[in-house]
Design an enzyme around this catalytic site. Structure first.
Site, PDB file in Angstrom:
ATOM      1  N   HIS A   1       5.405   5.286  -7.100  1.00 51.91           N
ATOM      2  CA  HIS A   1       4.451   4.957  -6.033  1.00 51.91           C
ATOM      3  C   HIS A   1       5.044   5.269  -4.664  1.00 51.91           C
ATOM      4  O   HIS A   1       4.399   5.911  -3.824  1.00 51.91           O
ATOM      5  CB  HIS A   1       4.076   3.477  -6.130  1.00 51.91           C
ATOM      6  CG  HIS A   1       3.086   3.028  -5.096  1.00 51.91           C
ATOM      7  ND1 HIS A   1       1.746   2.851  -5.389  1.00 51.91           N
ATOM      8  CD2 HIS A   1       3.225   2.722  -3.781  1.00 51.91           C
ATOM      9  CE1 HIS A   1       1.119   2.453  -4.293  1.00 51.91           C
ATOM     10  NE2 HIS A   1       2.005   2.363  -3.306  1.00 51.91           N
ATOM     11  N   GLU A   2       6.270   4.808  -4.429  1.00 47.07           N
ATOM     12  CA  GLU A   2       6.897   5.015  -3.121  1.00 47.07           C
ATOM     13  C   GLU A   2       7.245   6.491  -2.898  1.00 47.07           C
ATOM     14  O   GLU A   2       7.141   6.998  -1.774  1.00 47.07           O
ATOM     15  CB  GLU A   2       8.144   4.146  -2.994  1.00 47.07           C
ATOM     16  CG  GLU A   2       7.904   2.651  -3.188  1.00 47.07           C
ATOM     17  CD  GLU A   2       6.794   2.082  -2.312  1.00 47.07           C
ATOM     18  OE1 GLU A   2       6.531   2.642  -1.223  1.00 47.07           O
ATOM     19  OE2 GLU A   2       6.170   1.083  -2.726  1.00 47.07           O
TER      20      GLU A   2
ATOM     21  N   HIS B   1       4.357   8.440  -1.568  1.00 48.84           N
ATOM     22  CA  HIS B   1       4.077   8.279  -0.136  1.00 48.84           C
ATOM     23  C   HIS B   1       4.726   9.366   0.719  1.00 48.84           C
ATOM     24  O   HIS B   1       4.323   9.582   1.864  1.00 48.84           O
ATOM     25  CB  HIS B   1       4.552   6.903   0.340  1.00 48.84           C
ATOM     26  CG  HIS B   1       3.579   5.800   0.089  1.00 48.84           C
ATOM     27  ND1 HIS B   1       2.247   5.879   0.438  1.00 48.84           N
ATOM     28  CD2 HIS B   1       3.743   4.567  -0.470  1.00 48.84           C
ATOM     29  CE1 HIS B   1       1.630   4.765   0.109  1.00 48.84           C
ATOM     30  NE2 HIS B   1       2.514   3.957  -0.453  1.00 48.84           N
TER      31      HIS B   1
ATOM     32  N   GLU C   1      -2.492   4.415   0.524  1.00 49.88           N
ATOM     33  CA  GLU C   1      -2.255   3.553  -0.632  1.00 49.88           C
ATOM     34  C   GLU C   1      -3.103   3.936  -1.839  1.00 49.88           C
ATOM     35  O   GLU C   1      -2.672   3.798  -2.982  1.00 49.88           O
ATOM     36  CB  GLU C   1      -2.507   2.086  -0.253  1.00 49.88           C
ATOM     37  CG  GLU C   1      -1.586   1.563   0.841  1.00 49.88           C
ATOM     38  CD  GLU C   1      -0.109   1.604   0.448  1.00 49.88           C
ATOM     39  OE1 GLU C   1       0.205   1.888  -0.723  1.00 49.88           O
ATOM     40  OE2 GLU C   1       0.722   1.347   1.327  1.00 49.88           O
TER      41      GLU C   1
END
Length: 633
Positions: free
Chosen positions: A483-484, A487, A506
């Protein structure tokens, strides 16, 4: 701009339509005993070309930055907002290339700390006659910066004209014409500096550093408010005449809301930025609106027992500035919003593989020390304004796994070795296979203290992870790491023009974490689909619960509706519900954004969808976007 401070909206006060910060130079000392960070920040600005005409004609029109108008037009015409140019450098004699330089002979700081006595209870500078002048009632131009929970001690104009070697910028005809007016000459020098071409970024950053250490040529008047720092120069009525390089002496407050002073899992002191709703305005005065994209370089000094990690393209190595104190230097050449700046200082332990030393994690080859040109290897040019872009670098484009390091409190070092260490290259490789070139040249990952309020947070070149991800085994740790990592593409390399559209960051990261994690595990197609469908079911249940048990206003993906992306004449705006404490506990924007993209992927098919994403990343990296002009929105 009139604001109702009783509401839960977060004000962005900076007048970015008048002046834009192009570069920050921070020079800070960290005191763990007092929980204060103090020092200076030098800001280099550019005003819109509307204030400059050929033949030195001066335009007295409305205070709109042409750069800002151009950005606004491109939002509606090309689905993006170009970032300001981030140019840069080849090493010159006199100052080592990004060596940690001490203050020069012209250092204006008071070694005895007398600046601490200059702060007034009213927040007004103690400069001569400052208290006799009412800023809000004057006709002078006001530079407004976003600022909160800071003690501003002094603001001064920097005399960039006396920097050794700066005469190379004075040789142009227009600067010779301006030489009779010292203020205009200094501004023209800054303009020449901030507009250097991208292939000269090392030279540019060298002079940024040298200019930041130049002496002052006069103090500026200022006043602080709950959310802003207002600065003016008596008699200056237009942004084009306002000093384009200013130095601010300040110190943070222990209760500042941009960072957390705490102890780590080994009971050792540390401090880190928390990504709070107020972002970094309690760490340094800045321009918070996303359109104010800038580069930065920072020198941070702390006791020798501490490791300083920061958003930076270089893997900084400490140098001893004085006995028992180490100095760390980081820099960023890709323009980013000030809100993305992150720092973490603590007694961190680096977690390494036995066969891999520090040298294996260097990224020196990505941007050669003496870069001769910005290598354009692809026929299609980038859509952003020039900076040393990895998407146009053949080595970076082929780099499946970027250099990375892992840090943690000593108490968690073994857990990181067992759970996280081997996952990082797998997840980076999987992200590359789906999205292409990594936007950033290196990555640090830090397991943060137990008071960290979420599972993770991504910033340029650094990711914070909660210790709870380690206890969840490979699956929880891997999915959150994916997930990170996502980004880096969505949220950082491609940002939202309006922060209320957080789903653009997000929602994408939530949807991509499943695909990246499946690729990292090398799951068979059927098993990967089954895993993603199960997660979709769990997310649907969570979304349904949140919709039934939260305020309706907090559930809207575009809370500003038709006003999304609009700002006041000065560039100021508010982030709707930005200070609503309950909003931080909701995942509506994550989940609604996820299901929107899940629907598109199902309609188009996985192969078509990810081919589109790679094309989208190529077209819009380094830029800001709005959902109403997003191609599939």
């Amino acid at each position: 701009m009139e604001l109702d401070f009783t509401k839960d909206d977060l004000p962005l006060m900076a007048n970015t339509s008048h002046m834009l910060v192009r570069h920050y130079v921070l020079d800070l000392d960290v005191d763990f005993k007092s929980h204060i960070i103090g020092g200076t920040i030098v800001l280099f600005f550019e005003t819109g070309r509307i204030y400059r005409k050929e033949g030195n004609e001066q335009v007295e029109g409305a205070c709109h930055s042409q750069l800002d108008e151009t950005c606004h037009n491109r939002v509606h015409q090309a689905c993006c907002v170009p970032v300001p140019n981030a140019s840069a450098c080849s090493t010159k004699s006199g100052c080592n290339d990004f060596a940690v330089c001490g203050k020069g002979e012209n250092d204006p700081s008071d070694k005895n700390g007398s600046h601490g006595n200059r702060e007034q209870a009213s927040g007004i500078s103690s400069s001569k006659n400052c208290c006799d002048i009412e800023i809000h009632g004057s006709e002078d131009f006001l530079l407004v910066l976003d600022c909160c929970d800071l003690s501003v001690l002094k603001v001064e104009e920097v005399d960039v004209a006396v920097v050794p070697g700066i005469e190379k910028f004075i040789s142009s005809a227009k600067l010779m014409d301006a030489s009779e007016d010292s203020g205009d000459l200094r501004n023209q020098i800054v303009h020449e500096l901030v507009t250097l071409p991208a292939d000269l970024w090392r030279e540019q950053f060298h002079y940024y550093k040298c200019c930041s250490q130049a002496p002052a040529c006069g103090e500026l008047l200022f006043v602080t408010g709950p959310w802003s720092l207002e600065i003016r120069k008596a008699g200056v009525q237009l942004p084009k005449d306002f000093p384009q390089a200013i130095r601010i002496w300040y110190k943070t407050k222990p209760e500042g809301r941009s960072f957390s002073w705490t102890t780590d899992q080994s009971d050792r002191p540390c401090v880190y930025t928390v990504g709070s709703p107020i972002n970094n305005r309690a760490l340094f005065p800045c321009q918070e609106p996303p359109v104010a994209m800038s580069t930065w370089q920072a020198t941070v000094r702390a006791d020798a027992c501490f490791v300083v990690l920061m958003s930076g393209e270089n893997a900084a190595e400490p140098t001893e500035s004085k006995k028992g104190v180490f100095s760390w230097f980081y820099y960023v050449t890709m323009p980013m919003p000030a809100s993305t700046f992150a720092i973490a200082i603590g007694c961190w332990a680096e977690v390494r593989r036995e066969a891999c030393g520090t040298d294996a994690q260097r990224n020196d080859d990505d941007f050669p020390l003496f870069s001769k040109a910005d290598v354009r290897i692809f026929e299609q040019a980038c859509g952003h304004l020039p900076y040393p872009c990895r998407f146009q670098d053949s080595v970076a484009a082929a780099q499946v796994v970027i250099p990375h390091r892992l840090f943690a409190p000593w108490h968690l070092k073994k857990s990181c070795e067992e759970v996280l260490l081997q996952l990082i290259p797998q997840c980076l490789s999987a992200a590359y296979s789906l999205l292409g070139t990594h936007p950033f040249s290196r990555l640090d990952i830090l397991i943060v203290p137990p008071n960290f309020s979420s599972l993770g947070m991504a910033s340029p070149h650094i990711i914070f992870l909660s210790q709870s991800t380690l206890t969840g085994g490979n699956h929880l740790c891997g999915t959150r790491l994916c997930h990170e990592i996502a980004h880096a593409w969505f949220g950082l390399a491609i940002g939202a023009y309006d922060w209320t559209e957080e789903w653009l960051s997000e929602g994408f990261a939530t949807h991509l974490e499943d695909a990246i994690w499946s690729a990292a595990q090398q799951l068979p197609v059927d098993e990967a689909k089954e895993q993603r469908n199960l997660k979709a079911l769990l997310r649907w249940q969570r979304l349904r619960d949140e919709i039934q048990n939260s305020e309706e206003d907090l559930q809207i993906l575009r809370p500003n509706k038709e006003n999304t992306g609009k700002v006041s004449e000065s560039g100021a705006s508010v982030i709707k519900h930005g200070l609503n404490a309950g909003k931080t506990f909701l995942q509506v924007h994550y989940l609604k954004g996820y299901f929107l993209l899940w629907y598109f992927a199902g309609k188009a098919g996985e192969a078509t969808y990810f081919a589109f994403l790679r094309k989208f990343v190529w077209d819009f990296h380094g830029q800001l976007i709005l959902s109403q002009v997003w191609p599939i929105g």
